[in-house]
Write a protein that holds these residues in place. Sequence first.
Motif, mmCIF file in Angstrom:
data_model
loop_
_atom_site.group_PDB
_atom_site.id
_atom_site.type_symbol
_atom_site.label_atom_id
_atom_site.label_comp_id
_atom_site.label_asym_id
_atom_site.label_seq_id
_atom_site.Cartn_x
_atom_site.Cartn_y
_atom_site.Cartn_z
ATOM 1 N N GLN A 1 -7.659 8.518 -0.681
ATOM 2 C CA GLN A 1 -6.891 7.989 0.454
ATOM 3 C C GLN A 1 -5.508 8.621 0.544
ATOM 4 O O GLN A 1 -5.013 8.887 1.640
ATOM 5 C CB GLN A 1 -6.806 6.463 0.371
ATOM 6 N N LEU A 2 -4.893 8.865 -0.610
ATOM 7 C CA LEU A 2 -3.598 9.547 -0.615
ATOM 8 C C LEU A 2 -3.747 10.936 -0.016
ATOM 9 O O LEU A 2 -2.947 11.353 0.835
ATOM 10 C CB LEU A 2 -3.043 9.633 -2.041
ATOM 11 N N ASP B 1 -4.240 10.670 3.765
ATOM 12 C CA ASP B 1 -2.976 10.323 4.429
ATOM 13 C C ASP B 1 -2.053 11.526 4.525
ATOM 14 O O ASP B 1 -1.437 11.781 5.566
ATOM 15 C CB ASP B 1 -2.266 9.186 3.687
ATOM 16 N N GLU C 1 4.590 16.034 -2.306
ATOM 17 C CA GLU C 1 3.358 15.955 -1.538
ATOM 18 C C GLU C 1 2.627 17.296 -1.585
ATOM 19 O O GLU C 1 1.402 17.342 -1.756
ATOM 20 C CB GLU C 1 3.660 15.556 -0.090
ATOM 21 N N ARG D 1 0.841 -1.196 0.000
ATOM 22 C CA ARG D 1 0.000 0.000 0.000
ATOM 23 C C ARG D 1 0.879 1.249 0.000
ATOM 24 O O ARG D 1 0.624 2.194 -0.750
ATOM 25 C CB ARG D 1 -0.935 -0.001 1.216
ATOM 26 N N THR D 2 1.905 1.253 0.830
ATOM 27 C CA THR D 2 2.818 2.397 0.901
ATOM 28 C C THR D 2 3.526 2.612 -0.435
ATOM 29 O O THR D 2 3.650 3.750 -0.901
ATOM 30 C CB THR D 2 3.851 2.195 2.035
ATOM 31 N N LEU E 1 -8.033 5.845 -4.621
ATOM 32 C CA LEU E 1 -6.591 6.008 -4.404
ATOM 33 C C LEU E 1 -6.261 7.478 -4.161
ATOM 34 O O LEU E 1 -5.546 7.825 -3.208
ATOM 35 C CB LEU E 1 -5.806 5.475 -5.604
ATOM 36 N N LEU F 1 1.088 4.229 -2.825
ATOM 37 C CA LEU F 1 0.855 5.636 -2.492
ATOM 38 C C LEU F 1 2.061 6.501 -2.853
ATOM 39 O O LEU F 1 1.905 7.613 -3.365
ATOM 40 C CB LEU F 1 0.497 5.792 -1.013
ATOM 41 N N GLU F 2 3.266 5.996 -2.599
ATOM 42 C CA GLU F 2 4.473 6.761 -2.945
ATOM 43 C C GLU F 2 4.608 6.931 -4.456
ATOM 44 O O GLU F 2 4.957 8.013 -4.938
ATOM 45 C CB GLU F 2 5.714 6.082 -2.362
#
Length: 192
Positions: free
Chosen positions: A57-58, A61, A101, A9-10, A54, A13-14
Amino acid sequence: MSSQHTEKRTAILEAAVELFADRGLHGAPTVAIAERAGVGVGTIYRYFKDKDDLIDQLHQDLQERARHHIAAGYDAERPISERFKFLFSRMLDFLLANPREFKFMELHYYSSRGLAERTPSTEEEEPIRTLLAEARHLQIFKDAPLDVLEAIAFGPLVALAKSHSHRGLPLDEESRKLTVQAAWDALKSNPE
């Protein structure tokens, strides 16, 4: 949640934040995200319902990471000017340390998704909005809607972070302090 589940998952996301920052929300297909993450496309759908999920959720987070970073060590009992300088210095530090980010969060903020998702924040989640409202109430800051006060305050920080990440503007501690001070000065109801 298993460590392998968390790692995949990480990784997704990255990869997503890198591609969204480089290509935009619509220019990064799930195939490219999967390839960058080193997983199959089907793996993305084990963790996220679809690309929109996605993105959501990103965003959640990253918002949570930013909130924790900005509020770490915050003392709501300090004078307003000290609290403002603390929070906005921490925000600027986050933006400068996390350019991809930051770019994704800005893309999301101005997207139709971001506009549709905005909801009023609670005080615990948003010490910045609470501080701005308090300073406005005490007539330290201009009598303007919170969204306007945020735009005035965030403007110098965002511009500096963009100049640093996009144009390589070198920054020192004095430049950071001057930028936060400029945001404070712009908000004051009676500038000196």
